[in-house]
Design an enzyme around this catalytic site. Structure first.
Site, mmCIF file in Angstrom:
data_model
loop_
_atom_site.group_PDB
_atom_site.id
_atom_site.type_symbol
_atom_site.label_atom_id
_atom_site.label_comp_id
_atom_site.label_asym_id
_atom_site.label_seq_id
_atom_site.Cartn_x
_atom_site.Cartn_y
_atom_site.Cartn_z
ATOM 1 N N LYS A 13 0.840 -1.207 0.000
ATOM 2 C CA LYS A 13 0.000 0.000 0.000
ATOM 3 C C LYS A 13 0.876 1.258 0.000
ATOM 4 O O LYS A 13 0.691 2.161 -0.803
ATOM 5 C CB LYS A 13 -0.931 0.008 1.225
ATOM 6 C CG LYS A 13 -1.866 -1.194 1.298
ATOM 7 C CD LYS A 13 -2.807 -1.128 2.495
ATOM 8 C CE LYS A 13 -2.115 -1.203 3.832
ATOM 9 N NZ LYS A 13 -1.517 -2.539 4.149
ATOM 10 N N ARG A 88 -10.211 0.371 8.795
ATOM 11 C CA ARG A 88 -9.769 -1.004 9.033
ATOM 12 C C ARG A 88 -10.813 -1.833 9.756
ATOM 13 O O ARG A 88 -10.589 -3.025 10.001
ATOM 14 C CB ARG A 88 -8.525 -0.962 9.908
ATOM 15 C CG ARG A 88 -7.237 -1.284 9.183
ATOM 16 C CD ARG A 88 -6.137 -0.888 10.115
ATOM 17 N NE ARG A 88 -4.958 -1.652 9.994
ATOM 18 C CZ ARG A 88 -3.849 -1.194 9.399
ATOM 19 N NH1 ARG A 88 -3.841 -0.038 8.810
ATOM 20 N NH2 ARG A 88 -2.761 -1.918 9.418
ATOM 21 N N ARG A 127 11.823 -5.725 5.387
ATOM 22 C CA ARG A 127 11.520 -4.320 5.065
ATOM 23 C C ARG A 127 12.392 -3.409 5.920
ATOM 24 O O ARG A 127 12.657 -3.688 7.081
ATOM 25 C CB ARG A 127 10.049 -4.019 5.349
ATOM 26 C CG ARG A 127 9.762 -2.510 5.237
ATOM 27 C CD ARG A 127 8.312 -2.159 5.211
ATOM 28 N NE ARG A 127 7.589 -2.574 6.398
ATOM 29 C CZ ARG A 127 6.277 -2.430 6.531
ATOM 30 N NH1 ARG A 127 5.569 -1.906 5.549
ATOM 31 N NH2 ARG A 127 5.687 -2.836 7.624
ATOM 32 N N ARG A 160 10.934 -1.714 11.524
ATOM 33 C CA ARG A 160 9.779 -1.412 12.386
ATOM 34 C C ARG A 160 9.647 -2.474 13.472
ATOM 35 O O ARG A 160 9.894 -3.648 13.233
ATOM 36 C CB ARG A 160 8.501 -1.372 11.526
ATOM 37 C CG ARG A 160 8.114 0.036 11.116
ATOM 38 C CD ARG A 160 7.037 0.087 10.067
ATOM 39 N NE ARG A 160 5.830 -0.660 10.389
ATOM 40 C CZ ARG A 160 4.743 -0.659 9.630
ATOM 41 N NH1 ARG A 160 4.709 0.040 8.501
ATOM 42 N NH2 ARG A 160 3.674 -1.353 9.968
ATOM 43 N N ARG A 171 -0.717 -9.711 12.787
ATOM 44 C CA ARG A 171 -1.320 -8.634 11.983
ATOM 45 C C ARG A 171 -2.158 -9.231 10.851
ATOM 46 O O ARG A 171 -3.230 -8.706 10.526
ATOM 47 C CB ARG A 171 -0.219 -7.726 11.411
ATOM 48 C CG ARG A 171 0.368 -6.791 12.460
ATOM 49 C CD ARG A 171 1.749 -6.291 12.086
ATOM 50 N NE ARG A 171 1.779 -5.480 10.896
ATOM 51 C CZ ARG A 171 2.896 -5.188 10.224
ATOM 52 N NH1 ARG A 171 4.063 -5.662 10.639
ATOM 53 N NH2 ARG A 171 2.848 -4.436 9.162
HETATM 54 P P1 AP5 Z 1 4.744 -1.625 1.935
HETATM 55 O O1 AP5 Z 1 4.420 -0.799 0.735
HETATM 56 O O2 AP5 Z 1 5.497 -1.008 3.053
HETATM 57 O O3 AP5 Z 1 3.425 -2.377 2.442
HETATM 58 P P2 AP5 Z 1 2.127 -1.832 3.218
HETATM 59 O O4 AP5 Z 1 0.945 -2.454 2.544
HETATM 60 O O5 AP5 Z 1 2.169 -0.359 3.336
HETATM 61 O O6 AP5 Z 1 2.357 -2.583 4.579
HETATM 62 P P3 AP5 Z 1 2.274 -2.051 6.093
HETATM 63 O O7 AP5 Z 1 3.029 -3.044 6.929
HETATM 64 O O8 AP5 Z 1 2.679 -0.620 6.184
HETATM 65 O O9 AP5 Z 1 0.769 -2.197 6.336
HETATM 66 P P4 AP5 Z 1 0.074 -2.314 7.680
HETATM 67 O O10 AP5 Z 1 -1.307 -2.158 7.232
HETATM 68 O O11 AP5 Z 1 0.353 -3.532 8.470
HETATM 69 O O12 AP5 Z 1 0.794 -1.196 8.579
HETATM 70 P P5 AP5 Z 1 0.334 0.248 9.040
HETATM 71 O O13 AP5 Z 1 1.515 1.095 9.120
HETATM 72 O O14 AP5 Z 1 -0.835 0.684 8.232
HETATM 73 O O15 AP5 Z 1 5.559 -2.924 1.412
HETATM 74 C C1 AP5 Z 1 6.007 -3.907 2.323
HETATM 75 C C2 AP5 Z 1 7.402 -4.408 1.908
HETATM 76 O O16 AP5 Z 1 7.319 -5.096 0.664
HETATM 77 C C3 AP5 Z 1 8.432 -3.288 1.680
HETATM 78 O O17 AP5 Z 1 9.676 -3.755 2.098
HETATM 79 C C4 AP5 Z 1 8.399 -3.061 0.162
HETATM 80 O O18 AP5 Z 1 9.626 -2.570 -0.337
HETATM 81 C C5 AP5 Z 1 8.121 -4.478 -0.350
HETATM 82 N N1 AP5 Z 1 7.325 -4.529 -1.578
HETATM 83 C C6 AP5 Z 1 6.297 -3.722 -1.955
HETATM 84 N N2 AP5 Z 1 5.784 -4.100 -3.138
HETATM 85 C C7 AP5 Z 1 6.485 -5.212 -3.513
HETATM 86 C C8 AP5 Z 1 6.423 -6.083 -4.645
HETATM 87 N N3 AP5 Z 1 5.533 -5.905 -5.607
HETATM 88 N N4 AP5 Z 1 7.293 -7.123 -4.684
HETATM 89 C C9 AP5 Z 1 8.208 -7.318 -3.703
HETATM 90 N N5 AP5 Z 1 8.309 -6.525 -2.606
HETATM 91 C C10 AP5 Z 1 7.473 -5.474 -2.522
HETATM 92 O O19 AP5 Z 1 -0.211 -0.067 10.515
HETATM 93 C C11 AP5 Z 1 0.656 -0.421 11.568
HETATM 94 C C12 AP5 Z 1 -0.129 -0.559 12.866
HETATM 95 O O20 AP5 Z 1 -0.741 0.717 13.205
HETATM 96 C C13 AP5 Z 1 -1.318 -1.547 12.842
HETATM 97 O O21 AP5 Z 1 -0.893 -2.872 13.084
HETATM 98 C C14 AP5 Z 1 -2.196 -0.971 13.951
HETATM 99 O O22 AP5 Z 1 -1.701 -1.308 15.212
HETATM 100 C C15 AP5 Z 1 -2.041 0.527 13.767
HETATM 101 N N6 AP5 Z 1 -3.054 1.096 12.851
HETATM 102 C C16 AP5 Z 1 -2.814 1.734 11.665
HETATM 103 N N7 AP5 Z 1 -3.960 2.126 11.088
HETATM 104 C C17 AP5 Z 1 -4.961 1.730 11.923
HETATM 105 C C18 AP5 Z 1 -6.377 1.836 11.871
HETATM 106 N N8 AP5 Z 1 -7.010 2.420 10.830
HETATM 107 N N9 AP5 Z 1 -7.090 1.299 12.898
HETATM 108 C C19 AP5 Z 1 -6.475 0.724 13.955
HETATM 109 N N10 AP5 Z 1 -5.136 0.588 14.068
HETATM 110 C C20 AP5 Z 1 -4.391 1.088 13.054
HETATM 111 MG MG MG Z 2 2.389 1.017 4.961
#
Ligand code: AP5
Ligand code: MG
Length: 218
Positions: A13, A88, A127, A160, A171
């Site tokens: 994402k 979410r 990552r 992270r 997760r």
């Molecule tokens: P990346 O683009 O970083 O993936 P992402 O989908 O952004 O993954 P996140 O881990 O950021 O999502 P998340 O939803 O768990 O975390 P968030 O920060 O929102 O890509 C991942 C890796 O793959 C990278 O190394 C990249 O280089 C690689 N990659 C990308 N595309 C690729 C491809 N095509 N091929 C190969 N490699 C590739 O949330 C974190 C925490 O915050 C949650 O667990 C929760 O506790 C809290 N939180 C956040 N939002 C909420 C909410 N709305 N409600 C409640 N809690 C929340």
């Molecule tokens: Mg992200």
């Protein structure tokens, strides 16, 4: 243009959001990034969120909804935005509907990125994230030009705290249970688009561009 990016942790994402926001001139709003910023600043919200994030659980809806309400009214979101990692839960999606009504805005797209579980574990455990701007890299699939340094600002890259295998698997389970029902929620509204999130980063972006340009709800 206003859109939501939905998909499991590690689906890409954040990676794809960067391209969309650059090319379509809209602002990214990642609730994960915003929460990490609060943690870094040591705010009350950051302190409250910490325990949930480190366990891979969702931060309580009320905290997230208040944070979004405060953010979306800012002028930088006037030309459109991409919501990354929000909503979410169904409660968050309903609160967003209410807020959009108040702001007299409507959503154009919900993009759903799909990636298989084992690929996600491989992606997230290698990552690295920039300490300054939050840009993400992958040690093998998307490495920085210089080891350990961000291409954009030279910031130090870190792992992270929730990117270890045990937390990643939790997760994923949380996503299945609490977030996946949103696919149905937005499919019923007729604005859901599915994208195969596996393969080369550039090819995935091409699929996204095709959807956004072909359906032309800019
Ligand atoms: P990346 O683009 O970083 O993936 P992402 O989908 O952004 O993954 P996140 O881990 O950021 O999502 P998340 O939803 O768990 O975390 P968030 O920060 O929102 O890509 C991942 C890796 O793959 C990278 O190394 C990249 O280089 C690689 N990659 C990308 N595309 C690729 C491809 N095509 N091929 C190969 N490699 C590739 O949330 C974190 C925490 O915050 C949650 O667990 C929760 O506790 C809290 N939180 C956040 N939002 C909420 C909410 N709305 N409600 C409640 N809690 C929340
Ligand atoms: Mg992200």
């Amino acid at each position: 243009m206003r859109l939501i990016f939905l998909g499991p942790p590690g689906a890409g994402k954040g990676t794809q959001a960067e391209f969309i926001c650059r090319d379509f001139h809209i602002k990214q709003l990642s609730t994960g990034d915003l929460l990490r910023f609060h943690r870094k600043q040591g705010t009350e919200l950051g302190r409250k969120a910490q325990q949930y994030m480190d366990r891979g659980e969702l931060v309580p809806d009320s905290l997230i909804i208040d944070m979004i309400k405060e953010e979306l009214v800012k002028p930088e979101y006037k030309n459109g935005y991409l919501l990354d990692g929000f909503p979410r839960t169904i409660a968050q999606a309903e609160a967003l509907d209410k807020l959009l009504e108040e702001l007299n805005q409507k959503l154009d797209y919900v993009l759903i990125l799909d990636v298989q579980t084992e690929e996600i574990v491989t992606r997230l455990t290698a990552r690295r994230t920039c300490k300054i701007c939050g840009k993400t890299y992958h040690l093998i699939f998307n490495p920085p030009k210089v080891d350990g340094k961000c291409d954009i600002d030279g910031g130090e890259l870190y792992q992270r705290t929730d990117d270890n295998e045990e937390t990643v698997r939790n997760r994923l389970a949380v996503y299945e249970k609490q977030t996946k029902p949103l696919i149905d929620f937005y499919t019923k509204k007729g604005i859901a688009y599915f994208i195969n999130g596996q393969g080369e980063i550039e090819k995935i972006y091409k699929q996204i561009q095709e959807i956004l340009l072909k359906t032309k709800r800019l």
